[in-house]
Design a protein around this motif. Structure first.
Motif, PDB file in Angstrom:
ATOM      1  N   VAL A   7      47.510  55.132  98.451  1.00 52.75           N
ATOM      2  CA  VAL A   7      48.878  54.383  97.673  1.00 52.75           C
ATOM      3  C   VAL A   7      48.516  53.403  97.095  1.00 52.75           C
ATOM      4  O   VAL A   7      48.982  52.265  97.753  1.00 52.75           O
ATOM      5  CB  VAL A   7      49.600  55.022  97.461  1.00 52.75           C
ATOM      6  N   ALA A   8      47.529  52.052  95.968  1.00 52.60           N
ATOM      7  CA  ALA A   8      47.761  50.685  96.281  1.00 52.60           C
ATOM      8  C   ALA A   8      49.085  50.626  95.741  1.00 52.60           C
ATOM      9  O   ALA A   8      49.712  51.105  95.297  1.00 52.60           O
ATOM     10  CB  ALA A   8      46.666  49.975  95.253  1.00 52.60           C
ATOM     11  N   ALA A   9      49.673  49.200  96.651  1.00 54.60           N
ATOM     12  CA  ALA A   9      51.553  49.099  95.965  1.00 54.60           C
ATOM     13  C   ALA A   9      51.204  48.054  94.671  1.00 54.60           C
ATOM     14  O   ALA A   9      49.846  48.097  94.351  1.00 54.60           O
ATOM     15  CB  ALA A   9      51.877  48.141  96.669  1.00 54.60           C
ATOM     16  N   ALA A  10      52.527  48.244  94.318  1.00 51.92           N
ATOM     17  CA  ALA A  10      52.546  48.343  93.133  1.00 51.92           C
ATOM     18  C   ALA A  10      51.882  46.181  92.805  1.00 51.92           C
ATOM     19  O   ALA A  10      52.517  46.082  94.041  1.00 51.92           O
ATOM     20  CB  ALA A  10      53.674  48.383  92.057  1.00 51.92           C
ATOM     21  N   ARG A  11      52.811  45.774  91.824  1.00 48.71           N
ATOM     22  CA  ARG A  11      52.107  44.318  91.644  1.00 48.71           C
ATOM     23  C   ARG A  11      53.345  43.581  91.948  1.00 48.71           C
ATOM     24  O   ARG A  11      54.128  43.832  91.166  1.00 48.71           O
ATOM     25  CB  ARG A  11      50.956  44.229  90.593  1.00 48.71           C
ATOM     26  N   SER A  12      53.282  42.459  92.413  1.00 45.14           N
ATOM     27  CA  SER A  12      54.036  41.762  92.516  1.00 45.14           C
ATOM     28  C   SER A  12      53.753  40.105  92.015  1.00 45.14           C
ATOM     29  O   SER A  12      55.281  39.375  91.696  1.00 45.14           O
ATOM     30  CB  SER A  12      53.780  40.862  93.997  1.00 45.14           C
TER      31      SER A  12
END
Length: 197
Positions: A7-12
Motif C-alpha cells: 500500500v503506497a503511503a498517503a501524501r505528505s
C-alpha cells in the motif's frame, strides 16, 4: 505461495513540493484521502504480517488504517545523500549534470547516497526474505518509491523501467510467489487512490 500486498503511503505534500527522502508527516489532503479510502483498505489489515516503511507518513498511514504495522528499516526510501530534503527542481537548478547522470545511469549515485540499482536490490532482498513459501499473507505500507522498486524487482525489469512506473498515494499492488519468483497480481475493484494534486 506467499501474498505480499503493498500500500503506497498517503501524501505528505503537494506533488511539486515532494522532497527526496522526505520525512514530513501526512498533510491535510493525505489524512482526508486515508478517510476516503479506509473502507477499501482497512480489510487488508487481516494479513498475518503487517509492516511499514520507517517514514512518518508510512507509519501514520498504517496506523490510521488500523494495521498496527511494524517498521522495517529495509523498506526505507532511497538514501539520497546530500539531496535529502530537497526537491528535484532545487537539485536540478544547482547540479543539472549530476541529475542527468542519476536519471540515466542506474549505478550512479552523484548525491553520495544509494544508487537506483542498489535501492531496487535492497527492496528485492526484503521481498525475498519474507517467510518461506508457506502461504503467508503480508501487508506493507511503503513510500511510493519503495513500491516502484518492488515492482521493478518482481518483474525482473531493467532498472530504467523504474522511471516509467507511477505509484499514486494509497494505491495498492499485490505480488504473489516466493524468493526470486514473484508475480504481479491485479485484482478487480482495488482502490487506485486519488489523482495526484
Amino acid at each position: 505461495m506467499n501474498r505480499v500486498t503493498l500500500v503506497a503511503a498517503a501524501r505528505s505534500s503537494a506533488l511539486l513540493d515532494e522532497r527526496f527522502d522526505d520525512d514530513r508527516p501526512l498533510d491535510g489532503a493525505g489524512w482526508h484521502a486515508v478517510e476516503l479510502a479506509a473502507h477499501t483498505l482497512v480489510p487488508l489489515g487481516a494479513a498475518e504480517l503487517r509492516y511499514c516503511s520507517p517514514s512518518p507518513r508510512s507509519r501514520a498511514t498504517g496506523t490510521a488504517l488500523g494495521y498496527a504495522p511494524m517498521a522495517q528499516p529495509a523498506l526505507r526510501d532511497c538514501d539520497m545523500g546530500r539531496w535529502r530534503g530537497r526537491t528535484l527542481a532545487e537539485v536540478t537548478a544547482c547540479e543539472p549534470a549530476a541529475v542527468d547522470a542519476w536519471l540515466a545511469d542506474p549505478w550512479a549515485a552523484p548525491h553520495g547516497g544509494e544508487s537506483l540499482l542498489a535501492f531496487i536490490t535492497r527492496i528485492g532482498g526484503w521481498l525475498d526474505t519474507r517467510p518461506a513459501d508457506d502461504g503467508s499473507s503480508i501487508l506493507a505500507v511503503a513510500e511510493p518509491a519503495v513500491v516502484r522498486a518492488a515492482l521493478v524487482y518482481a518483474l525482473k525489469a531493467p532498472p530504467a523501467a523504474y522511471w516509467n512506473v507511477e505509484v499514486r498515494p494509497l494505491s495498492t499492488v499485490t505480488l504473489t510467489g516466493a524468493a526470486r519468483r514473484w508475480h504481479l497480481c491485479l485484482e478487480a475493484g482495488s482502490w487506485s487512490g486519488p489523482a495526484a494534486a
